[in-house]
Design a protein around this motif. Structure first.
Motif, short mmCIF file in Angstrom:
data_model
loop_
_atom_site.label_atom_id
_atom_site.label_comp_id
_atom_site.label_asym_id
_atom_site.label_seq_id
_atom_site.Cartn_x
_atom_site.Cartn_y
_atom_site.Cartn_z
N SER A 159 10.78 28.74 36.03
CA SER A 159 9.92 28.42 37.04
C SER A 159 8.31 28.33 36.84
O SER A 159 7.72 27.83 37.42
CB SER A 159 10.16 29.32 38.35
OG SER A 159 9.69 30.78 38.01
N SER A 160 8.26 28.91 35.67
CA SER A 160 6.65 29.19 35.11
C SER A 160 6.42 28.10 33.84
O SER A 160 5.21 27.92 33.54
CB SER A 160 6.55 30.49 34.68
OG SER A 160 6.53 31.35 35.69
N LEU A 161 7.50 27.38 33.31
CA LEU A 161 7.42 26.50 32.31
C LEU A 161 6.44 25.54 32.44
O LEU A 161 5.69 25.30 31.70
CB LEU A 161 8.46 25.82 32.20
CG LEU A 161 9.69 26.50 31.03
CD1 LEU A 161 11.04 25.67 31.12
CD2 LEU A 161 9.00 26.70 29.51
N GLU A 162 6.38 24.78 33.52
CA GLU A 162 5.18 23.68 33.76
C GLU A 162 4.05 24.17 33.67
O GLU A 162 2.88 23.69 32.96
CB GLU A 162 5.62 22.88 35.13
CG GLU A 162 4.72 21.68 35.14
CD GLU A 162 5.18 20.72 33.99
OE1 GLU A 162 4.22 19.47 33.98
OE2 GLU A 162 6.24 20.38 33.55
N LYS A 163 3.79 25.28 34.36
CA LYS A 163 2.41 25.98 34.56
C LYS A 163 1.90 26.44 33.22
O LYS A 163 1.01 26.24 32.85
CB LYS A 163 2.43 27.12 35.60
CG LYS A 163 1.26 27.88 35.72
CD LYS A 163 1.30 29.02 36.72
CE LYS A 163 -0.12 29.91 36.49
NZ LYS A 163 0.10 31.09 37.42
#
Length: 206
Positions: A159-163
Motif C-alpha cells: 500500500s506504500s509502494l507508490e508513495k
C-alpha cells in the motif's frame, strides 16, 4: 533482438584495472554494447543478475556489503554484455580499498566506448544521499543513458509502494525513463525490466 527473456549468459572475465577490460565481440567481429549495473554496496546488483538469468551463483551474493572488488563481464545471448561494477558508498570498507575502487569504476564509466546503458540500482528502503544525487547528475551531464531500478520492493508494504517510489524520484535528479520496481526474492518486475532493456536496444538499432 528478441522480446523474449534473456536465455544465455556466459561469464567472460574479471578486471582489477583498466588494462584488463576485455574486448567482447559478436560472431561477426563487432564489439558488443555493454549494460553496466551500478549502485551502492548491498543494493542487490549480484542478486539482480542471478534472478534475471535464473542462475543461483552466477554472481556471488554476499551478506557483507563492499565485498565485490572487481568489475565482472558477462556475455548475454551473443548480443549484449552485462557489466557488474563494485558497489560504492560503504563506509566500513577500508579507505585504501575504496581508493582503488573509485578510479576503477570511474575509468570504466568515463572511457568505455562500448558502454551503451546504465542500470542504476537504488534500495527502496533508503533515502537518496548527496552521493546518489551527484552520480545521477553526472549521468545526465555527460549524457550517459540510464534506467532507474528500485530494488527490494518486497521490503515495502504494498500500500506504500507508490508513495515510496515518488519520494525517491523527488530526491533524485530527472531520469529519462520511469523507474522499474523489482524484487529478487519473488522475481517481481523482472520481465518488465528485461523488456525495457531489449526495447531500448531495438530502438537504438533502428
Amino acid at each position: 533482438m528478441s522480446r523474449l527473456l534473456f536465455s544465455e549468459i556466459e561469464f567472460i572475465s574479471s578486471a582489477a584495472n583498466k588494462e584488463q577490460f576485455p574486448l567482447i565481440k559478436s560472431d561477426s567481429g563487432k564489439l558488443l554494447p555493454e549494460v553496466a549495473i551500478v549502485g551502492r554496496s548491498n543494493v542487490g546488483k549480484s542478486s539482480l543478475l542471478n534472478y534475471m538469468f535464473k542462475r543461483k551463483n552466477l554472481a556471488r551474493v554476499s551478506a557483507t556489503p563492499g565485498k565485490t572488488q572487481l568489475i565482472n563481464f558477462f556475455k548475454v545471448d551473443k548480443e549484449l554484455v552485462f557489466v557488474d561494477l563494485p558497489g560504492y558508498g560503504y563506509a566500513k570498507v577500508p579507505k585504501e580499498m575504496r581508493a582503488d575502487w573509485g578510479p576503477l569504476i570511474q575509468s570504466y564509466l568515463d572511457d568505455r566506448k562500448q558502454l551503451a546503458l546504465i542500470l542504476y540500482l537504488f534500495d527502496m528502503r533508503r533515502d537518496p544521499t548527496d552521493e546518489d544525487r551527484e552520480l545521477v547528475e553526472w549521468f545526465n551531464r555527460y549524457q550517459k543513458p540510464f534506467m532507474l531500478v528500485f530494488t527490494k520492493k518486497d521490503k515495502i508494504n504494498k500500500s506504500s509502494l507508490e508513495k515510496r517510489k515518488n519520494e525517491i524520484i523527488k530526491g533524485l535528479p530527472e531520469s529519462p525513463y520511469a523507474p522499474h520496481l523489482v524484487s529478487s526474492t519473488n522475481e517481481e518486475g523482472k520481465e518488465n525490466l528485461i523488456f525495457s532493456i531489449k526495447k531500448y536496444f531495438n530502438e537504438q538499432n533502428n
